[in-house]
Design a protein around this motif. Sequence first.
Motif, PDB file in Angstrom:
ATOM      1  N   GLU A 109       0.814  -1.207   0.000  1.00 18.19           N
ATOM      2  CA  GLU A 109       0.000   0.000   0.000  1.00 18.19           C
ATOM      3  C   GLU A 109       0.857   1.271   0.000  1.00 18.19           C
ATOM      4  O   GLU A 109       0.366   2.363   0.285  1.00 18.19           O
ATOM      5  CB  GLU A 109      -0.927  -0.004   1.231  1.00 18.19           C
ATOM      6  CG  GLU A 109      -1.963  -1.113   1.168  1.00 18.19           C
ATOM      7  CD  GLU A 109      -2.467  -1.530   2.552  1.00 18.19           C
ATOM      8  OE1 GLU A 109      -2.122  -0.857   3.554  1.00 18.19           O
ATOM      9  OE2 GLU A 109      -3.182  -2.544   2.613  1.00 18.19           O
ATOM     10  N   SER A 144       3.531   4.200  -1.608  1.00 19.81           N
ATOM     11  CA  SER A 144       3.593   4.986  -2.836  1.00 19.81           C
ATOM     12  C   SER A 144       4.998   5.562  -2.969  1.00 19.81           C
ATOM     13  O   SER A 144       5.792   5.514  -2.025  1.00 19.81           O
ATOM     14  CB  SER A 144       2.582   6.130  -2.780  1.00 19.81           C
ATOM     15  OG  SER A 144       3.011   7.083  -1.832  1.00 19.81           O
ATOM     16  N   LEU A 151       6.889  -1.330  -4.293  1.00 18.34           N
ATOM     17  CA  LEU A 151       5.943  -0.318  -4.765  1.00 18.34           C
ATOM     18  C   LEU A 151       5.369  -0.722  -6.121  1.00 18.34           C
ATOM     19  O   LEU A 151       4.164  -0.604  -6.363  1.00 18.34           O
ATOM     20  CB  LEU A 151       6.637   1.042  -4.872  1.00 18.34           C
ATOM     21  CG  LEU A 151       7.217   1.601  -3.564  1.00 18.34           C
ATOM     22  CD1 LEU A 151       7.957   2.909  -3.821  1.00 18.34           C
ATOM     23  CD2 LEU A 151       6.112   1.802  -2.528  1.00 18.34           C
TER      24      LEU A 151
END
Lengths: 162, 432
Positions: B366, B368, B413
Amino acid sequence: MANGAGPRLGEKARKTLDALRERYPTSEALLLPALHLAQEQWGGWLPDEAIEAVAGELGLAPAKVYGVVTFYDLYHQEPVGRHRIRICTNLSCALRGATEIVETVADELGVEADEVTPDGRCSFTGFECLGACDIAPMAMIDDEYHGPLTPDAVRRLIRGLE
Amino acid sequence: MAFEPILTRNVGNPDVRTVAGYRRAGGYEALAKGLATEPDELIEQVKLSGLRGRGGAGFPAGVKWGFIPKGNDRPKYLVANADESEPGTFKDRVLMEHDPHQFIEGCALCCWAVQANTCYIYIRGEYVRQAEVLEVAIADAYREGILGDNVLGSGFRLEMQVHRGAGAYICGEETGMLESLEGRRGQPRVKPPFPAVVGAFGCPTVINNVETLCNVPHIVSRGPEWFKQIGTDERNTGPKLYCLSGHVERPGVYETAIGATLDELLERAGGMLGGRELKAFQPGGASAAILPADKRAVPLDFDSLAAEGSMLGSAAVIVMDETTCLVRATRRLAAFFNHESCGQCTPCREGTNWSEMVLDRIEAGEGSAADVELIRRICNNMGGTTLCALADAAVGPLRSLVDTFGDEVEAHLAGGGCPLPERRYFEEAARV
């Protein structure tokens, strides 16, 4: 305060503390030793009356004693099992299967971390590095170090506890 | 050439747990020699030896002793740091378990050198059995005239007391330890004043690690020149205990001249666990920047590791093989620092909490791209901005994750989470 009607440390603990008094320039310095003794007397944790007893014995404010209790991982503010299992989960043990040891202990005892088994026998918790990465994965059961553990070995150890 | 053990020479000889047995092995001769030496001369010898602190910071021990003010107007203390809580470290446990009198002798010599009449041994609360070993040895030392009113007939008075901690990493920090010893929460103090001037109970205090003190009898016996020729160079001298753990065949304490390489240690420890490939290692405990496998030939000493952006720390060498996810490993360390931050300084209290949360979400897929920048910002905010070194310690592995192993973070990522699921060691073993 020590002679008041409040809860008191047992005679053995008080004698131990009296012997320690001459070893330190302040009575405040006896706080950690006193809390260790009190925790032993109160079955492995420190209810409010234990905190009051220690505060009374050393002439300290209960709030001050409480503040110290909340700082340290080895002092417990909730009831614990008769046997306390601390499983090292830090990196060196994690690299050798600590997660599986934690799962096994939870399964064997049928409780989550920091819960006590219904019969009062055991409680367990994941713990930071216990300084025994040479026997990883390892756990401390009461005052003893055990390792390297396997799921089978830790089940056997737990079943051997009274 | 095999290294002749110095600090661990008595490991495996249970005889040395008594004063009589320790004396049969040559023990307490250094103390007698030291007591016949002027205290200042003793400090000079330790300075000359180049001995640097083995607890993590690597500060020259003799220089530290020299900071203690002279004169006897106030009590002076030695607080021996046996709090050993740096993840991956277990050398002091071995030294105390197997050779308690070597440690006591080192403490006594330090006390004579700085003219301290009281020594507290602050030992982590979990080391219950080790505290017992020390208490038995200390009682024996009192009976034998090693401690008490008249140490070895010299007229020097020395009291020694074991003080158990109660589970807090921060109490290994010098002033956190003093707070704890005095019966308070182990929150580090503002420095200056340094403990050498205002330490335990407001008095001048030396704080030295167990291994540091265990070196002292050997320096006194065999001389600083002998000590100095062991090691990499004149800034990195003496024997060193390396704690090898993680993915090695035989984890344990290995003694060698300071400056061994990982390859040399791995050879003694039977190589990588299961013959797998080395991916990365932490040379100095949880606080050290993680190094990639191609640094395996770097001498593990104070200056060589500092030059690599890492540190010798407590010489806890945590070895990770090719199956290790470094995001997960760093996340585990971040959780540790978050748990152990005393909460006093905002950058540390907040930074350690955030670093665990951010690594959590990267590991879970999750994260970024902005999270990498966030980690760098957290590192910048924590480094050098707090009362003690815990925040800097937390930065060590964290910064190395994004700087050295950035591609691994990127893979998390890009791929929506961890490409290396946590291994099930015992299930794997059961399948073979």
